[in-house]
Design an enzyme around this catalytic site. Structure first.
Site, PDB file in Angstrom:
ATOM      1  N   ALA A   1       3.149   0.386   1.979  1.00 31.13           N
ATOM      2  CA  ALA A   1       4.348  -0.016   2.744  1.00 31.13           C
ATOM      3  C   ALA A   1       4.526  -1.541   2.886  1.00 31.13           C
ATOM      4  O   ALA A   1       5.658  -2.030   2.742  1.00 31.13           O
ATOM      5  CB  ALA A   1       4.351   0.670   4.105  1.00 31.13           C
TER       6      ALA A   1
ATOM      7  N   TYR B   1       6.517  11.692  13.047  1.00 34.99           N
ATOM      8  CA  TYR B   1       7.456  11.556  11.921  1.00 34.99           C
ATOM      9  C   TYR B   1       8.840  12.069  12.346  1.00 34.99           C
ATOM     10  O   TYR B   1       9.859  11.451  12.065  1.00 34.99           O
ATOM     11  CB  TYR B   1       6.970  12.330  10.690  1.00 34.99           C
ATOM     12  CG  TYR B   1       5.671  11.830  10.059  1.00 34.99           C
ATOM     13  CD1 TYR B   1       5.053  10.665  10.463  1.00 34.99           C
ATOM     14  CD2 TYR B   1       5.070  12.554   9.029  1.00 34.99           C
ATOM     15  CE1 TYR B   1       3.866  10.231   9.874  1.00 34.99           C
ATOM     16  CE2 TYR B   1       3.893  12.129   8.429  1.00 34.99           C
ATOM     17  CZ  TYR B   1       3.292  10.964   8.871  1.00 34.99           C
ATOM     18  OH  TYR B   1       2.128  10.543   8.280  1.00 34.99           O
TER      19      TYR B   1
ATOM     20  N   LYS C   1       7.520   7.207  -5.624  1.00 36.60           N
ATOM     21  CA  LYS C   1       7.346   7.942  -6.882  1.00 36.60           C
ATOM     22  C   LYS C   1       6.035   8.695  -6.855  1.00 36.60           C
ATOM     23  O   LYS C   1       5.113   8.224  -6.174  1.00 36.60           O
ATOM     24  CB  LYS C   1       7.376   7.002  -8.080  1.00 36.60           C
ATOM     25  CG  LYS C   1       6.711   5.644  -7.939  1.00 36.60           C
ATOM     26  CD  LYS C   1       5.282   5.524  -7.536  1.00 36.60           C
ATOM     27  CE  LYS C   1       4.213   6.116  -8.385  1.00 36.60           C
ATOM     28  NZ  LYS C   1       2.851   5.924  -7.860  1.00 36.60           N
TER      29      LYS C   1
HETATM   30  N1  LIG Z   1       5.546   1.902  -5.585  1.00 34.23           N
HETATM   31  C1  LIG Z   1       4.284   1.600  -5.766  1.00 34.23           C
HETATM   32  O1  LIG Z   1       3.934   0.595  -6.356  1.00 34.23           O
HETATM   33  C2  LIG Z   1       3.258   2.500  -5.214  1.00 34.23           C
HETATM   34  C3  LIG Z   1       3.614   3.747  -4.791  1.00 34.23           C
HETATM   35  N2  LIG Z   1       2.699   4.558  -4.234  1.00 34.23           N
HETATM   36  C4  LIG Z   1       3.140   5.878  -3.778  1.00 34.23           C
HETATM   37  O2  LIG Z   1       3.212   5.806  -2.339  1.00 34.23           O
HETATM   38  C5  LIG Z   1       2.713   6.986  -1.767  1.00 34.23           C
HETATM   39  C6  LIG Z   1       1.561   6.643  -0.848  1.00 34.23           C
HETATM   40  O3  LIG Z   1       0.549   5.969  -1.524  1.00 34.23           O
HETATM   41  P1  LIG Z   1      -0.516   5.022  -0.754  1.00 34.23           P
HETATM   42  O4  LIG Z   1       0.218   4.072   0.125  1.00 34.23           O
HETATM   43  O5  LIG Z   1      -1.409   4.469  -1.765  1.00 34.23           O
HETATM   44  O6  LIG Z   1      -1.270   6.112   0.099  1.00 34.23           O
HETATM   45  P2  LIG Z   1      -1.911   6.087   1.549  1.00 34.23           P
HETATM   46  O7  LIG Z   1      -2.952   7.135   1.548  1.00 34.23           O
HETATM   47  O8  LIG Z   1      -2.295   4.710   1.946  1.00 34.23           O
HETATM   48  O9  LIG Z   1      -0.688   6.497   2.469  1.00 34.23           O
HETATM   49  C7  LIG Z   1      -0.225   7.776   2.612  1.00 34.23           C
HETATM   50  C8  LIG Z   1       0.212   7.988   4.060  1.00 34.23           C
HETATM   51  O10 LIG Z   1       0.549   9.353   4.160  1.00 34.23           O
HETATM   52  C9  LIG Z   1       0.241   9.797   5.466  1.00 34.23           C
HETATM   53  N3  LIG Z   1      -0.215  11.175   5.449  1.00 34.23           N
HETATM   54  C10 LIG Z   1       0.408  12.203   6.040  1.00 34.23           C
HETATM   55  N4  LIG Z   1      -0.242  13.338   5.842  1.00 34.23           N
HETATM   56  C11 LIG Z   1      -1.317  13.044   5.104  1.00 34.23           C
HETATM   57  C12 LIG Z   1      -2.390  13.815   4.605  1.00 34.23           C
HETATM   58  N5  LIG Z   1      -2.472  15.135   4.805  1.00 34.23           N
HETATM   59  N6  LIG Z   1      -3.343  13.169   3.915  1.00 34.23           N
HETATM   60  C13 LIG Z   1      -3.270  11.854   3.688  1.00 34.23           C
HETATM   61  N7  LIG Z   1      -2.265  11.061   4.152  1.00 34.23           N
HETATM   62  C14 LIG Z   1      -1.310  11.655   4.852  1.00 34.23           C
HETATM   63  C15 LIG Z   1      -0.732   8.823   6.075  1.00 34.23           C
HETATM   64  O11 LIG Z   1       0.000   8.387   7.166  1.00 34.23           O
HETATM   65  P3  LIG Z   1      -0.474   8.175   8.665  1.00 34.23           P
HETATM   66  O12 LIG Z   1      -0.439   6.702   8.733  1.00 34.23           O
HETATM   67  O13 LIG Z   1       0.542   8.906   9.426  1.00 34.23           O
HETATM   68  O14 LIG Z   1      -1.862   8.724   8.837  1.00 34.23           O
HETATM   69  C16 LIG Z   1      -0.865   7.693   5.066  1.00 34.23           C
HETATM   70  O15 LIG Z   1      -0.640   6.445   5.678  1.00 34.23           O
HETATM   71  C17 LIG Z   1       2.403   7.917  -2.938  1.00 34.23           C
HETATM   72  O16 LIG Z   1       3.523   8.691  -3.194  1.00 34.23           O
HETATM   73  C18 LIG Z   1       2.175   6.974  -4.104  1.00 34.23           C
HETATM   74  O17 LIG Z   1       2.495   7.554  -5.348  1.00 34.23           O
HETATM   75  C19 LIG Z   1       1.420   4.141  -4.052  1.00 34.23           C
HETATM   76  C20 LIG Z   1       1.001   2.915  -4.454  1.00 34.23           C
HETATM   77  C21 LIG Z   1       1.871   2.014  -5.158  1.00 34.23           C
HETATM   78  O1  LIG Z   2       1.623   0.877  -9.201  1.00 36.05           O
HETATM   79  C1  LIG Z   2       0.742   1.707  -9.163  1.00 36.05           C
HETATM   80  O2  LIG Z   2      -0.468   1.500  -9.737  1.00 36.05           O
HETATM   81  C2  LIG Z   2      -1.601   2.151  -9.245  1.00 36.05           C
HETATM   82  C3  LIG Z   2      -1.273   3.528  -8.809  1.00 36.05           C
HETATM   83  O3  LIG Z   2      -2.346   4.267  -8.417  1.00 36.05           O
HETATM   84  C4  LIG Z   2      -0.173   3.483  -7.820  1.00 36.05           C
HETATM   85  O4  LIG Z   2       0.040   4.672  -7.126  1.00 36.05           O
HETATM   86  C5  LIG Z   2       0.983   3.036  -8.586  1.00 36.05           C
HETATM   87  O5  LIG Z   2       2.185   3.154  -7.910  1.00 36.05           O
END
Ligand SMILES: NC(=O)C1=CN([C@@H]2O[C@H](COP(=O)(O)OP(=O)(O)OC[C@H]3O[C@@H](n4cnc5c(N)ncnc54)[C@H](OP(=O)(O)O)[C@@H]3O)[C@@H](O)[C@H]2O)C=CC1
Ligand SMILES: O=C1OC[C@@H](O)[C@H](O)[C@H]1O
Length: 394
Positions: A39, A85, A124
């Site tokens: 985020a 949420y 994504k």
């Molecule tokens: N655009 C980009 O460059 C990127 C995109 N992504 C995408 O973003 C998404 C999140 O990735 P990322 O930030 O790395 O992941 P994180 O694990 O850091 O974040 C996921 C969030 O989901 C919440 N959550 C709710 N339910 C669950 C559960 N059952 N188990 C685990 N987490 C839960 C948690 O929120 P809470 O704080 O409420 O506990 C957590 O903060 C994915 O869809 C990924 O593909 C990821 C990295 C890069």
């Molecule tokens: O940009 C990225 O690179 C690493 C991956 O694991 C992540 O989720 C993706 O969005």
């Protein structure tokens, strides 16, 4: 040489220290579902330099986590606890929701957000499977709300330049696209969401979604079939059940006109000779009838990238492009704008009724998810299950 090093240092500094632009009164107020690791890069920092975007609220399953995140990032409102949420979605001050939840929760919370009348910037891959993706875009369309799958790289001028070079005919028609994202084993902890089937894990979901998207975008057509799918490794299970999560998966797809694309996503690249740790690699190679285009780092080009264009033949010299700002007049952008900052510009433009410089359509997201599902089927792995959540419609 010295000047490009200074530019690199300036860009890197500005990426994390963008000029703070006070939000206007009519700025889009975002709510973030989950204090997700992505985020800050994907929305919070980009919003700081956008006068029409403000991150107003965050919701996390723990109030303490939500409050810590809010304090750290200057977010006004923190919702915490099991209802957090939904409370964020019920907040009338939230105009748009950023959904960076695990892939397996994208559908449920996007459907709920749309039902609550919020626009959604959705991480994504859009869903766990194409059925989910289709339903989310159908609901967004029915409600007249904006839903965008966050394929951020598509908004950056570097990939636009690649598209323009390929379209120009400089190196002839495309024959084959090779695109890969490889991370060393250990890059993510073993309990990461990426390795959890129920949460929509898998290398083809997480990184392969970019690769399939990139191949489809550059070729400018939809695949015809999956010619082959090779598992590089599977994530072992702890309960003795059959593994279903790809740690690494490579697939070759056929496209109209005898064009092919090989996409390779691997979360578990082994060390060289078993001991030397590997660097992450993000490689794109487009073989054309009259030459080859090679781009380094199409996913995060603001940091550093290059685009090498080499014509066939002895006299074929390689020329290199680096594109940190849009070439077109009237298209906004700065050298330090990340892919996420360009994406935010487009999302806000759309919400404000302006025409974004780039957009990703519902059809595009649906086609992308279709081919992720198809690759899994070709690899003999199950498609990620549809969510059990059912929207109660009035
Ligand atoms: N655009 C980009 O460059 C990127 C995109 N992504 C995408 O973003 C998404 C999140 O990735 P990322 O930030 O790395 O992941 P994180 O694990 O850091 O974040 C996921 C969030 O989901 C919440 N959550 C709710 N339910 C669950 C559960 N059952 N188990 C685990 N987490 C839960 C948690 O929120 P809470 O704080 O409420 O506990 C957590 O903060 C994915 O869809 C990924 O593909 C990821 C990295 C890069
Ligand atoms: O940009 C990225 O690179 C690493 C991956 O694991 C992540 O989720 C993706 O969005």
């Amino acid at each position: 040489m010295a000047s490009s090093f200074i530019s690199l240092v300036q860009r890197v500094y500005r990426i994390s220290h963008p000029p703070d632009t006070p939000p206007k009164n009519d700025a889009i107020r975002f709510g973030v579902l989950g204090a997700a690791a992505i985020a800050p890069d994907a929305l919070i920092t980009p919003a700081r330099s956008h006068s029409e975007a403000v991150v107003y609220a965050v919701a996390a399953r723990s109030l303490e986590k939500a409050q810590k995140f809010a304090r750290k990032h200057g977010v006004e409102k923190a919702y915490g606890g099991p209802q957090a949420y939904q409370e964020l979605l019920d907040d009338p001050n939230v105009d748009a929701v950023y959904n960076p939840l695990p892939n397996g929760l994208h559908y449920e919370w996007t459907m709920k957000a749309l039902q609550a009348g919020k626009h959604v910037l959705l991480e994504k891959p859009s869903g766990n499977n194409v059925e989910e993706t289709r339903e989310m875009f159908e609901l967004a369309g029915a409600k007249g709300l904006v839903l965008l799958e966050a394929f951020h790289y598509r908004f950056h001028p570097a990939i636009h330049s690649v598209q323009a070079i390929l379209k120009s005919g400089e190196i002839g028609a495309i024959k084959h696209v090779e695109v890969s994202l490889r991370l060393p084993k250990g890059w993510f902890p073993e309990n990461d969401i990426r390795f959890d089937f129920a949460l929509g894990g898998g290398a083809m979901m997480d990184m392969g979604c970019y690769l399939i998207n990139c191949a489809r975008t550059l070729i400018g057509a939809e695949p015809l079939s999956v010619l082959s799918a090779t598992l590089l490794n599977l994530i072992p299970t702890t309960d003795g059940s059959a593994p279903t999560v790809d740690g690494g998966l490579s697939a070759t797809l056929s496209f109209p006109g005898d064009v092919t694309a090989t996409v390779t996503a691997n979360h578990r690249e082994p060390p060289v000779l078993g001991i030397i740790p590997r660097m992450p690699t993000v490689l794109l190679v487009v073989e054309c009838e009259g030459g080859e285009l090679r781009m380094m780092n199409f996913v995060a080009p603001t940091l550093y990238h290059y685009i090498d264009v080499k014509k066939k033949g002895k006299s074929g010299k390689t020329r290199t492009e680096k594109v940190y700002k849009p070439a077109e007049a009237g298209v906004k952008g700065e050298e330090w704008w990340t892919t996420y900052r360009y994406q935010l510009e487009a999302f806000v433009d759309k919400l404000k009724g302006r025409t974004p410089a780039t957009w990703i359509s519902a059809e595009d997201s649906i086609a992308n998810m279709t081919w992720i599902d198809n690759v899994y089927q070709a690899a003999g792995l199950p498609v990620r299950p549809r969510s059990t959540f059912e929207l109660s419609r009035p």
